[in-house]
Design an enzyme around this catalytic site. Structure first.
Site, PDB file in Angstrom:
ATOM      1  CB  SER A 176     -45.543  -0.257 -16.393  1.00 19.73           C
ATOM      2  OG  SER A 176     -46.370  -0.715 -17.446  1.00 19.73           O
ATOM      3  CE  LYS A 177     -39.980   1.983 -19.736  1.00 18.00           C
ATOM      4  NZ  LYS A 177     -38.656   1.703 -19.624  1.00 18.00           N
TER       5      LYS A 177
END
Ligand code: GLU
Length: 293
Positions: free
Chosen positions: A241-242
């Site tokens: 994920s980011k």
């Protein structure tokens, strides 16, 4: 005759596609192509506080650069509130949905009082406080009245699955206290409205499947076949994920990004053009036996 294959990729525009989301996009596209079906893109922008302005267009640009073109113009969930309201109205009229006045804190207190305190990091199952009515309190959210019993289904990659939604999740939210539509309702209504026969998405979403089956049953909607794809993990072992370092895809070299995604799906690296690689992976696609075929 079975309904003609229709698949979809349903990204939330919380940021651009990265190596993890591309696996689900590629898998759903390949599955649709291999079955001679249609492939749709739906932008899941109901959770507006998590959406990032412009991420929807960026995702569509990234998909196009990867040669993954939807067979119909994409739809945006933010424009489809009328459909979700109609579904909620039907459930309320049938006594299958009810208003709930509980705050998160009240839910935790009720669970503790029942001797079922929430474990760390776990979503608290709803203890059913408002099932019998609001007792003068103001409605905040709307919940589905989940029937007792274990839900069984077969995932095309993960095999036989089951969950007792009533016990493990409880009556789940359809419309949130902040007025936003819950993911579960929007996804089920849209999959049915778009006549989706095959859901192919990341394994992080697998534990939503039983709730969606229960909701489909409550609304009298058909069940699609399910295939949950392997997750790309970040350096911390969590889903990429980011937050743990996912980079936006490098559009200068889409074949490289696609080759990495294909590798996650057990497909082999291919030379030649993007179109050649997509054709070869379609032929090589291993997930053929499915409950919905
Ligand atoms: N919008 C969801 C997500 O991006 C996917 C929903 C689905 O495929 O069912 O995580």
């Amino acid at each position: 005759m079975p309904a003609p294959y229709t698949g979809r990729f349903a990204p939330s525009p919380t940021g651009p596609l990265h190596a993890g989301s591309l696996v689900a996009a590629l898998a759903s596209w390949l599955d649709a192509r291999r079955h001679g079906g249609r492939w749709l893109v739906r932008i899941e922008d109901v959770d507006t506080p998590r959406c990032i302005a412009g991420a929807d267009r960026e995702i569509l640009r990234q998909l196009a650069a990867c040669g993954l073109q939807p067979d119909e113009p994409p739809v945006w969930q933010s424009a489809r509130g009328g459909l979700y309201q109609a579904a909620l109205d039907r459930l309320v009229a049938a006594g299958q949905a009810y208003p709930c006045a509980c705050s998160r804190k009240e839910i935790e207190q009720a669970l503790a009082a029942q001797g079922r305190p929430r474990r760390r990091g776990e979503e608290a199952p709803y203890p059913g406080t408002c099932r019998q009515g609001l007792r003068g309190r103001a409605a905040r959210a709307w919940r589905l009245r989940v029937p007792d019993g274990t839900v069984h289904w077969t995932d095309r990659r993960l095999g036989p699955q089951q969950q007792d939604v009533a016990r493990e999740v409880g009556d789940f939210v359809l419309r949130r206290a902040d007025g936003l539509w819950a993911y579960q309702l929007a996804v089920v209504v849209d999959d049915a409205d778009q006549a989706i026969t095959h859901v192919v998405r990341g394994e992080d979403l697998a534990d939503n499947t039983a709730r969606q089956l229960v909701l489909q049953r409550a609304l009298g909607l058909p069940h699609p076949a399910w295939l949950h794809t392997p997750l790309v993990r970040g350096a911390d072992g969590e889903k990429l994920s980011k937050q743990n370092g996912a980079q936006p895809l490098d559009l200068a070299d889409p074949l490289r990004a696609l080759t990495d995604a294909a590798g996650m799906l057990g497909l082999h690296a291919r030379g030649g053009s993007l179109a050649d690689a997509l054709r070869a992976w379609t032929a090589e696609w291993p997930f053929l036996q499915s409950t919905g075929d």
